[in-house]
Write an enzyme that holds these catalytic residues in place. Structure first.
Site, PDB file in Angstrom:
ATOM      1  N   ARG A  72       0.864  -1.364  -0.235  1.00  0.00           N
ATOM      2  CA  ARG A  72      -0.056  -0.010  -0.129  1.00  0.00           C
ATOM      3  C   ARG A  72       0.905   1.110  -0.231  1.00  0.00           C
ATOM      4  O   ARG A  72       0.393   2.495  -0.540  1.00  0.00           O
ATOM      5  CB  ARG A  72      -0.917   0.166   1.271  1.00  0.00           C
ATOM      6  CG  ARG A  72      -1.954  -0.769   1.390  1.00  0.00           C
ATOM      7  CD  ARG A  72      -2.616  -1.108   2.574  1.00  0.00           C
ATOM      8  NE  ARG A  72      -1.552  -1.617   3.533  1.00  0.00           N
ATOM      9  CZ  ARG A  72      -2.223  -1.694   4.903  1.00  0.00           C
ATOM     10  NH1 ARG A  72      -3.200  -1.558   5.464  1.00  0.00           N
ATOM     11  NH2 ARG A  72      -1.129  -2.333   5.511  1.00  0.00           N
TER      12      ARG A  72
ATOM     13  N   ASP B 259      -4.649  -2.346  -1.742  1.00  0.00           N
ATOM     14  CA  ASP B 259      -4.951  -3.192  -0.604  1.00  0.00           C
ATOM     15  C   ASP B 259      -5.457  -4.436  -0.883  1.00  0.00           C
ATOM     16  O   ASP B 259      -6.414  -4.499  -1.744  1.00  0.00           O
ATOM     17  CB  ASP B 259      -5.772  -2.202   0.349  1.00  0.00           C
ATOM     18  CG  ASP B 259      -6.113  -2.673   1.599  1.00  0.00           C
ATOM     19  OD1 ASP B 259      -5.914  -3.875   2.026  1.00  0.00           O
ATOM     20  OD2 ASP B 259      -6.390  -1.868   2.520  1.00  0.00           O
TER      21      ASP B 259
ATOM     22  N   TYR C 111      -4.957 -14.713  14.665  1.00  0.00           N
ATOM     23  CA  TYR C 111      -4.004 -14.849  13.743  1.00  0.00           C
ATOM     24  C   TYR C 111      -3.631 -16.061  13.442  1.00  0.00           C
ATOM     25  O   TYR C 111      -3.388 -16.557  12.280  1.00  0.00           O
ATOM     26  CB  TYR C 111      -2.708 -14.010  14.543  1.00  0.00           C
ATOM     27  CG  TYR C 111      -1.663 -14.213  13.641  1.00  0.00           C
ATOM     28  CD1 TYR C 111      -1.509 -13.221  12.342  1.00  0.00           C
ATOM     29  CD2 TYR C 111      -0.342 -14.934  13.847  1.00  0.00           C
ATOM     30  CE1 TYR C 111      -0.510 -13.557  11.529  1.00  0.00           C
ATOM     31  CE2 TYR C 111       0.825 -14.828  13.138  1.00  0.00           C
ATOM     32  CZ  TYR C 111       0.689 -14.164  11.974  1.00  0.00           C
ATOM     33  OH  TYR C 111       1.913 -14.351  11.152  1.00  0.00           O
TER      34      TYR C 111
ATOM     35  N   LYS D  61      -3.404 -18.096   9.813  1.00  0.00           N
ATOM     36  CA  LYS D  61      -2.457 -19.056   9.136  1.00  0.00           C
ATOM     37  C   LYS D  61      -2.762 -20.411   8.995  1.00  0.00           C
ATOM     38  O   LYS D  61      -2.024 -21.136   8.155  1.00  0.00           O
ATOM     39  CB  LYS D  61      -0.955 -18.699   9.904  1.00  0.00           C
ATOM     40  CG  LYS D  61      -0.669 -16.958   9.954  1.00  0.00           C
ATOM     41  CD  LYS D  61      -0.383 -16.929   8.473  1.00  0.00           C
ATOM     42  CE  LYS D  61       0.472 -15.373   8.334  1.00  0.00           C
ATOM     43  NZ  LYS D  61       0.836 -15.158   7.095  1.00  0.00           N
TER      44      LYS D  61
END
Ligand code: NDP
Ligand code: 8X3
Length: 251
Positions: free
Chosen positions: A35, A59, A152, A156
């Site tokens: 970005r 983005d 998180y 993943k």
């Protein structure tokens, strides 16, 4: 096998930036994405004497922008040989009962949906040409859950499942699929996770020699330069002081 076109997401910092620098020295042509346009331009100016470099600023959360950016590549850049799905971050480190919805949405939208949006634009060219290599940046967090890692880690774990799914679905097309799963790498990762808190960020790497972006870049280069009949499917890499998500020997 040189002169291949590589698209790297998240090339403005950390692992992606180090990978762009290393691959530029090995004659890969680079499409660097992120970005932060100024950082992209600065890196392009630095690496252009070494190789052809173009930039795409978008983005990954915004699917129409992802499509527009990748569609805008000039003819000579469209045949992407290597896709490095690296853009991603952790946002927050809170227990599940009090986590921020905004953080959860950022992680799912960037780490999972963003990876899918970029892949969806790049993979059809690879299947048509029956050639390509996709490298997804997973994490040890996608193999083991750790306290407060909840969303998180889930993002993943999703990357791990998507990597395996890609490997199965793309098997007929001569496309290699690799996942690289690092432990602690000192980049801007913890600064982002802790929303710019430098003290908290420094604690993550205190008393150990963490991995550097360059260490992961070296692994990516090795992965990309294996013989055509060899694919490194799944790589987990720790700093020497780390044994698992939760066990780290600190001095
Ligand atoms: P950094 O924070 O240093 O870099 C993250 C990169 O992702 C930046 O270039 C950033 O670019 C890009 N990015 C983040 N959000 C977006 C977005 N919405 N759209 C486009 N690009 C975005 O972290 P790392 O280099 O450490 O992280 C790279 C990858 O490695 C991530 O997927 C991370 O989960 C994974 N990883 C990191 C580990 C670590 O300990 N550091 C360990 C294991 C895996 P910009 O802000 O300019 O958009
Ligand atoms: C980054 C590594 O252990 O901080 O994915 O989640 S960890």
């Amino acid at each position: 096998m040189t002169g291949r076109i590589v698209l790297i997401t998240g090339a403005t910092s950390g692992i992606g930036e180090a990978t762009a620098r290393l691959l530029a020295h090995h004659n890969f042509k680079l499409i660097i994405c992120g970005r932060r346009q100024e950082r992209l331009e600065k890196l392009q100016a630095e690496l252009s004497p070494l190789t052809a470099v173009t930039t795409l600023s978008f983005d990954v959360r915004n699917q129409p922008d992802v499509k527009r950016a990748i569609d805008s590549l000039p003819v000579g850049w469209k045949a992407i040989d290597v896709l490095i799905n690296n853009a991603g971050n952790a946002h927050g480190l809170d227990p599940i009962q009090s986590g921020s919805l905004e953080d959860w949405e950022a992680m799912i939208d960037i780490n999972v949906k963003g990876l899918l949006y970029v892949s969806r634009e790049v993979i059809p060219g690879m299947t048509a040409r029956k050639a390509g290599h996709i490298i997804n940046l997973g994490s040890i967090a996608g193999k083991e859950v750790y306290p407060n890692g909840n969303v998180y880690c889930a993002s993943k774990f999703a990357v791990d499942a998507l990597t395996k799914g890609m490997r199965l679905d793309l098997n007929p097309f001569n496309i290699k699929v690799t996942s690289i799963n690092p432990g602690l790498v000192e980049t801007e990762f913890s600064l982002v996770r802790f929303k710019g808190n430098e003290e908290k960020s420094a604690q993550v790497y205190k008393g150990i020699e963490p991995l550097k972006g360059e260490d992961i870049a070296n692994i990516i280069l090795f992965t990309l330069t294996c013989a055509p009949h060899v694919v490194l499917a799944d790589i987990t890499v720790f700093p020497s002081a780390q044994a698992s998500s939760t066990l780290v020997k600190r001095s």
